[in-house]
Write a protein that holds these residues in place. Structure first.
Motif, PDB file in Angstrom:
ATOM      1  N   SER A  68       5.403 -52.866  66.013  1.00 54.92           N
ATOM      2  CA  SER A  68       4.722 -51.957  66.927  1.00 54.92           C
ATOM      3  C   SER A  68       3.900 -50.885  66.225  1.00 54.92           C
ATOM      4  N   CYS A  69       4.106 -50.710  64.921  1.00 56.40           N
ATOM      5  CA  CYS A  69       3.378 -49.645  64.232  1.00 56.40           C
ATOM      6  C   CYS A  69       3.507 -49.827  62.718  1.00 56.40           C
ATOM      7  N   GLY A  70       2.754 -49.024  61.993  1.00 54.90           N
ATOM      8  CA  GLY A  70       2.787 -49.077  60.533  1.00 54.90           C
ATOM      9  C   GLY A  70       4.130 -48.708  59.956  1.00 54.90           C
ATOM     10  N   THR A  71       4.812 -47.735  60.570  1.00 50.94           N
ATOM     11  CA  THR A  71       6.124 -47.313  60.068  1.00 50.94           C
ATOM     12  C   THR A  71       7.122 -48.454  60.166  1.00 50.94           C
ATOM     13  N   GLU A  72       7.124 -49.139  61.291  1.00 46.73           N
ATOM     14  CA  GLU A  72       8.035 -50.273  61.437  1.00 46.73           C
ATOM     15  C   GLU A  72       7.715 -51.359  60.414  1.00 46.73           C
ATOM     16  N   ALA A  77       9.131 -54.149  55.260  1.00 48.79           N
ATOM     17  CA  ALA A  77       8.793 -54.501  53.878  1.00 48.79           C
ATOM     18  C   ALA A  77       9.819 -53.939  52.901  1.00 48.79           C
ATOM     19  N   ILE A  78      10.205 -52.687  53.082  1.00 46.14           N
ATOM     20  CA  ILE A  78      11.185 -52.057  52.186  1.00 46.14           C
ATOM     21  C   ILE A  78      12.536 -52.739  52.301  1.00 46.14           C
ATOM     22  N   LEU A  79      12.994 -52.936  53.532  1.00 48.91           N
ATOM     23  CA  LEU A  79      14.301 -53.588  53.719  1.00 48.91           C
ATOM     24  C   LEU A  79      14.275 -55.032  53.228  1.00 48.91           C
ATOM     25  N   GLY A  80      13.127 -55.703  53.386  1.00 49.65           N
ATOM     26  CA  GLY A  80      12.997 -57.066  52.866  1.00 49.65           C
ATOM     27  C   GLY A  80      13.087 -57.103  51.354  1.00 49.65           C
ATOM     28  N   ALA A  81      12.474 -56.125  50.692  1.00 51.06           N
ATOM     29  CA  ALA A  81      12.546 -56.053  49.229  1.00 51.06           C
ATOM     30  C   ALA A  81      13.980 -55.797  48.774  1.00 51.06           C
ATOM     31  N   ILE A  82      14.682 -54.937  49.483  1.00 47.96           N
ATOM     32  CA  ILE A  82      16.084 -54.658  49.144  1.00 47.96           C
ATOM     33  C   ILE A  82      16.938 -55.908  49.325  1.00 47.96           C
ATOM     34  N   LYS A  83      16.718 -56.605  50.435  1.00 52.41           N
ATOM     35  CA  LYS A  83      17.501 -57.812  50.715  1.00 52.41           C
ATOM     36  C   LYS A  83      17.192 -58.924  49.701  1.00 52.41           C
ATOM     37  N   ALA A  85      16.414 -58.556  46.582  1.00 51.15           N
ATOM     38  CA  ALA A  85      16.941 -58.239  45.248  1.00 51.15           C
ATOM     39  C   ALA A  85      18.123 -57.275  45.373  1.00 51.15           C
ATOM     40  N   PRO A  86      19.239 -57.732  45.940  1.00 49.02           N
ATOM     41  CA  PRO A  86      20.370 -56.829  46.171  1.00 49.02           C
ATOM     42  C   PRO A  86      20.994 -56.278  44.886  1.00 49.02           C
ATOM     43  N   GLU A  87      20.719 -56.929  43.763  1.00 44.05           N
ATOM     44  CA  GLU A  87      21.295 -56.446  42.503  1.00 44.05           C
ATOM     45  C   GLU A  87      20.594 -55.183  41.986  1.00 44.05           C
ATOM     46  N   LYS A  88      19.435 -54.876  42.518  1.00 49.86           N
ATOM     47  CA  LYS A  88      18.711 -53.665  42.120  1.00 49.86           C
ATOM     48  C   LYS A  88      19.353 -52.467  42.803  1.00 49.86           C
ATOM     49  N   ASP A  89      19.457 -51.363  42.080  1.00 53.82           N
ATOM     50  CA  ASP A  89      20.056 -50.168  42.683  1.00 53.82           C
ATOM     51  C   ASP A  89      19.023 -49.162  43.141  1.00 53.82           C
ATOM     52  N   HIS A  90      17.738 -49.479  42.945  1.00 56.07           N
ATOM     53  CA  HIS A  90      16.666 -48.626  43.446  1.00 56.07           C
ATOM     54  C   HIS A  90      15.365 -49.422  43.522  1.00 56.07           C
ATOM     55  N   ILE A  91      14.442 -48.906  44.322  1.00 59.08           N
ATOM     56  CA  ILE A  91      13.129 -49.555  44.439  1.00 59.08           C
ATOM     57  C   ILE A  91      12.064 -48.527  44.085  1.00 59.08           C
ATOM     58  N   ILE A  92      11.191 -48.914  43.200  1.00 55.99           N
ATOM     59  CA  ILE A  92      10.076 -48.024  42.846  1.00 55.99           C
ATOM     60  C   ILE A  92       8.805 -48.813  43.040  1.00 55.99           C
TER      61      ILE A  92
END
Length: 92
Positions: A68-72, A77-83, A85-92
């Motif tokens: 519905s919007c850019g924020t969503e 995208a952020i949650l997909g990147a986390i999912k 690569a779950p072994e990463k402890d941060h995203i930069i």
């Protein structure tokens, strides 16, 4: 003129406007509703999902998500990147 400030909105191309006109006037029901008007809208959304999936060569239309919007979109995208690569402890 070239317009570079498409941050909040972008001009709709004529083909998209033509495709959307029925749903901006007569068929504007909530696609999540169970009544006949909503089911008609749901069918249109699923047809659009299939068209986009075909265009992108997706394995399944369910891989195509409309937000519905850019924020969503950013959150997906952020949650997909986390999912991914779950072994990463941060995203930069």
């Amino acid at each position: 003129m070239i317009y570079f400030d498409n941050n909040a909105t972008t001009q709709v191309v004529p083909e998209v406007l033509d495709a959307m006109m029925p749903y901006l006037g007569l068929s504007y029901a909530n696609a999540s509703s169970g009544h006949s008007f909503g089911l008609e809208s749901r069918e249109a959304v699923e047809k659009a999902r299939q068209s986009v999936a075909d265009l992108l060569s997706a394995r399944s239309p369910q891989e195509t998500v409309f937000t519905s919007c850019g924020t969503e979109s950013d959150n997906w995208a952020i949650l997909g990147a986390i999912k991914a690569a779950p072994e990463k402890d941060h995203i930069i």
